[in-house]
Motif scaffolding. Structure first.
Motif, PDB file in Angstrom:
ATOM      1  N   THR A  62      -9.997   7.528 -14.687  1.00 55.51           N
ATOM      2  CA  THR A  62      -8.686   7.571 -14.038  1.00 55.51           C
ATOM      3  C   THR A  62      -8.359   6.230 -13.385  1.00 55.51           C
ATOM      4  O   THR A  62      -7.247   5.701 -13.550  1.00 55.51           O
TER       5      THR A  62
ATOM      6  N   LEU B 273      -7.593   3.527 -16.085  1.00 53.73           N
ATOM      7  CA  LEU B 273      -6.267   3.691 -16.675  1.00 53.73           C
ATOM      8  C   LEU B 273      -5.166   3.334 -15.683  1.00 53.73           C
ATOM      9  O   LEU B 273      -4.169   2.700 -16.048  1.00 53.73           O
TER      10      LEU B 273
ATOM     11  N   ASP C 180      -6.482  -0.430 -21.213  1.00 55.26           N
ATOM     12  CA  ASP C 180      -5.845   0.331 -22.286  1.00 55.26           C
ATOM     13  C   ASP C 180      -6.689   1.529 -22.704  1.00 55.26           C
ATOM     14  O   ASP C 180      -7.914   1.546 -22.533  1.00 55.26           O
ATOM     15  N   ILE C 181      -6.024   2.528 -23.260  1.00 59.79           N
ATOM     16  CA  ILE C 181      -6.651   3.809 -23.571  1.00 59.79           C
ATOM     17  C   ILE C 181      -7.784   3.668 -24.591  1.00 59.79           C
ATOM     18  O   ILE C 181      -8.805   4.348 -24.502  1.00 59.79           O
TER      19      ILE C 181
ATOM     20  N   VAL D 213     -10.921   2.339 -22.771  1.00 51.47           N
ATOM     21  CA  VAL D 213     -11.498   3.397 -21.940  1.00 51.47           C
ATOM     22  C   VAL D 213     -12.209   4.422 -22.817  1.00 51.47           C
ATOM     23  O   VAL D 213     -13.317   4.869 -22.512  1.00 51.47           O
TER      24      VAL D 213
ATOM     25  N   TYR E 238      -6.672  12.689 -20.392  1.00 55.01           N
ATOM     26  CA  TYR E 238      -6.094  12.002 -19.232  1.00 55.01           C
ATOM     27  C   TYR E 238      -4.583  11.832 -19.369  1.00 55.01           C
ATOM     28  O   TYR E 238      -4.018  10.839 -18.933  1.00 55.01           O
TER      29      TYR E 238
ATOM     30  N   THR F 285      -1.751   8.910 -17.969  1.00 52.90           N
ATOM     31  CA  THR F 285      -0.919   8.072 -18.828  1.00 52.90           C
ATOM     32  C   THR F 285       0.560   8.410 -18.677  1.00 52.90           C
ATOM     33  O   THR F 285       1.411   7.537 -18.797  1.00 52.90           O
TER      34      THR F 285
END
Length: 251
Positions: A200, A203, A208-209, A212, A228, A232
């Motif tokens: 968390t 992000l 960036d996703i 992660v 998540y 986002t």
């Protein structure tokens, strides 16, 4: 599994998540059989599946982390929880770390195994998926923490050894976590919620996703995005607000 010591006080049978995972594997195999014309149709289609159980995710807000880490330091377990919060490792992965997995000069950490408990015995186990085998970068502070931990562990091959020199019990680190939280005056969270806290915060601070997802060892960025989504979605709103402020003069 039902007959294990750990399951004696647990509800019998498989969890909804396990049932759904097994169905997915069987269905994929049967789908291939249909495509290869080995069978006429996929008997797994239309199965009544149990609803996926979603345990409520909790995280430690930034303002609580200082109190938590201060108490962890006073309790002598700072390194354990600090490294978990900076890497997002699963509990078993964290306890499975050996010094041979860590290169303090390069500043990286390799996730190679996990520690679990079966019938009361602490054992070394392979990771669940190929994506879980990964190499993570370490921050300068994390390297300093590990260097101090190295001096504390002496000749043990384990980064976080038990008093007897072997790997720590997954149960003991959970009890320890709850003790530290209580002393810090913070609400009880699961060990897995430290991993959620890592993701968390990453992000929320612009990581960036896909990065992660790779650090968490997820099988796809889509899974991470779904897990998540609340984080986002908030980031997208902030992005829309930022762009609106930038372009407001043109309207």
């Amino acid at each position: 599994r039902v007959e294990r010591i750990e399951a004696q006080k647990q509800p019998k049978g498989l969890s909804a998540k396990t049932v759904r995972n097994i169905h997915q594997i069987i269905s994929s195999a049967l789908k291939l059989a249909v495509e290869q014309r080995l069978i006429a149709h996929n008997p797994a289609d239309g199965c009544a599946l149990p609803k996926a159980e979603r345990k409520e995710m909790q995280t430690l807000p930034v303002e609580q982390l200082t109190s938590f880490l201060r108490e962890a330091k006073d309790s002598g377990v700072f390194a354990l929880y600090y490294i978990d919060l900076t890497t997002g490792l699963r509990r078993g992965e964290l306890l499975g770390l050996k010094w041979s997995d860590i290169d303090l000069e390069k500043g990286d950490l390799r996730v190679q195994r996990q520690i679990g408990r079966i019938d009361g015995k602490i054992i070394e186990m392979p990771l669940k998926t190929k994506n879980a085998y990964r190499t993570l970068p370490l921050s300068a502070d994390a390297i300093d923490v590990l260097m101090q931990q190295r001096r504390k562990t002496g000749n043990s091959e384990w980064v976080f050894p038990s008093p007897t020199g072997g790997p720590m019990s997954p149960d003991s680190v959970l009890h320890m976590l709850h003790r530290v939280l209580k002393r810090a005056g913070l609400p009880k969270v699961r060990f897995h919620d430290l991993r959620h806290t890592f993701a968390t915060l990453a992000l929320q601070n612009g990581v960036d996703i896909k990065t992660v997802s790779g650090m968490l060892g997820h099988f796809s960025a889509g899974f991470t995005l779904d897990t998540y989504a609340h984080v986002t979605t908030s980031a997208k709103r902030e992005a829309a607000k930022t762009m609106g402020n930038l372009l407001s003069g043109a309207v």
